[in-house]
Motif scaffolding. Structure first.
Motif, PDB file in Angstrom:
ATOM      1  N   HIS A  75       1.208  -0.686  -0.333  1.00 29.55           N
ATOM      2  CA  HIS A  75      -0.069  -0.517  -0.392  1.00 29.55           C
ATOM      3  C   HIS A  75       1.272   1.480  -0.161  1.00 29.55           C
ATOM      4  O   HIS A  75       1.590   1.600   1.246  1.00 29.55           O
ATOM      5  N   HIS A 135       2.344  14.538  -0.701  1.00 30.52           N
ATOM      6  CA  HIS A 135       1.364  15.014   0.651  1.00 30.52           C
ATOM      7  C   HIS A 135       2.357  13.983   1.987  1.00 30.52           C
ATOM      8  O   HIS A 135       2.393  13.397   1.308  1.00 30.52           O
ATOM      9  N   ASP A 171       2.239   6.095   3.548  1.00 33.93           N
ATOM     10  CA  ASP A 171       2.686   5.511   2.668  1.00 33.93           C
ATOM     11  C   ASP A 171       3.583   5.766   1.389  1.00 33.93           C
ATOM     12  O   ASP A 171       2.920   5.269   0.144  1.00 33.93           O
ATOM     13  N   HIS A 172       3.435   7.454   1.536  1.00 41.47           N
ATOM     14  CA  HIS A 172       4.325   8.600  -0.141  1.00 41.47           C
ATOM     15  C   HIS A 172       5.224   8.415   0.748  1.00 41.47           C
ATOM     16  O   HIS A 172       6.218   8.906  -0.456  1.00 41.47           O
ATOM     17  N   CYS A 196      -2.260  10.744  -3.746  1.00 44.86           N
ATOM     18  CA  CYS A 196      -3.352  10.376  -3.558  1.00 44.86           C
ATOM     19  C   CYS A 196      -4.304  11.433  -4.214  1.00 44.86           C
ATOM     20  O   CYS A 196      -5.685  10.660  -3.693  1.00 44.86           O
ATOM     21  N   HIS A 204      -2.593   3.003  -7.062  1.00 51.65           N
ATOM     22  CA  HIS A 204      -2.772   3.146  -6.052  1.00 51.65           C
ATOM     23  C   HIS A 204      -3.673   3.110  -4.803  1.00 51.65           C
ATOM     24  O   HIS A 204      -4.749   2.151  -4.682  1.00 51.65           O
ATOM     25  N   CYS A 205      -4.673   4.637  -4.452  1.00 50.71           N
ATOM     26  CA  CYS A 205      -6.095   4.009  -3.423  1.00 50.71           C
ATOM     27  C   CYS A 205      -6.685   4.510  -4.202  1.00 50.71           C
ATOM     28  O   CYS A 205      -8.218   5.104  -3.914  1.00 50.71           O
TER      29      CYS A 205
END
Ligand SMILES: [Zn+2]
Ligand SMILES: [Zn+2]
Length: 277
Positions: free
Chosen positions: A21, A66, A70-71, A191, A249-250
């Motif tokens: 993730h 941001h 997870d980044h 995101c 990703h999300c």
């Protein structure tokens, strides 16, 4: 050298690569080497980069979309490996923040403390905290803070700056990147907590009205989005006539399926794909 974009880390991956993730996207643009986000854990980023023959040691730019864990999970190592790189992010990325799901214990989703420490020790001359749209190298822009105008868009989750749910986290640090190519602009999102309608509206306001959009790639954070928002997103994206869309990703499996069903040229992104510009 042809300009290209490679997804190094994503929730999904091609065979032989690791998935997690998280998100990390590598860009070669007019001789510049850029890493946009850097995944969550130590395993995926460096393993995948090696498999993909991408050295992460001579980067010109390290960008954070941001301040979520997870980044930003490999920022400490990357800053050590690339002392001459320019780091770009919005100043609010440093905030302590939480995800507060009703039936779960409060969950810290900020940049991890050891990473914040490494960032504080990185040379001030190489650090750029920006809030306005900024051209970081000719033809490549960061959006800066994105105004929230679209009625159906929100940050996409139960995000707060405290555990008492008194201060909503507006994720003002959420930025995307766009670059100019022969075929139009390519937009890369982390995101997209600002919402993709808000993000593209903000970018288009800075460009001549006839500017084409050739690519949209990145997390669209529609994982908890209701039908109204997904429908509004589909309508908006269809009006933009983007050559290729790679939600990552999300975005969420449900939204991904609906986008593929109702918008033209929507593909599935995963770690290992390379797109040439
Ligand atoms: Zn994310
Ligand atoms: Zn996020």
């Amino acid at each position: 050298m042809k300009n290209c974009i490679t997804v190094i880390v994503d929730n999904k991956s091609q065979i032989g690569l690791k998935n997690e993730h998280g998100l990390a996207i590598y860009i070669e643009y007019n001789g510049q080497r850029i890493l946009f986000d850097n995944g969550q854990n130590k395993e995926a980023l460096f393993y995948n980069a090696e498999q993909l023959n991408i050295p992460l040691t001579n980067l010109d730019f390290i960008i954070l979309s941001h301040g979520h864990y997870d980044h930003s999970g490999n920022l400490d190592t990357l800053l050590k490996l690339n002392p001459n790189a320019h780091f770009y992010a919005h100043p609010d990325c440093l905030q302590t923040r939480y995800s507060l799901h009703p039936n779960k214990a409060p969950h810290t989703i900020s940049i991890k403390p050891n990473i914040l420490m490494a960032l504080s020790e990185f040379a001030d001359t190489q650090k750029h905290f920006i809030t306005n749209a900024t051209e970081i190298t000719p033809g490549m822009w960061l959006t800066g803070q994105i105004p929230r105008i679209a009625a159906d868009e929100d940050t996409g989750g139960p995000f707060f700056l405290d555990t008492d749910k008194k201060q909503p986290d507006l994720l003002n640090d959420d930025m995307s990147l766009w670059l100019h190519t022969e075929d139009g602009i390519a937009v890369i999102c982390g995101c997209c907590h600002s919402g993709i309608i808000n993000t593209l509206t903000h970018i288009k306001q800075r460009l001549p009205s006839e500017t084409k959009m050739t690519l949209l790639l990145g997390g669209l954070h529609l994982v908890h989005a209701n039908k109204t928002r997904i429908d509004a997103t589909i309508d908006y994206l269809n009006q933009q006539h983007i050559d290729n869309i790679y939600p990552a990703h999300c975005t969420g499996d449900n939204a991904q399926a609906l986008l593929q069903q109702h918008c033209a040229n929507v593909h599935s992104a995963k770690a290992g794909i390379t797109l040439f510009l």
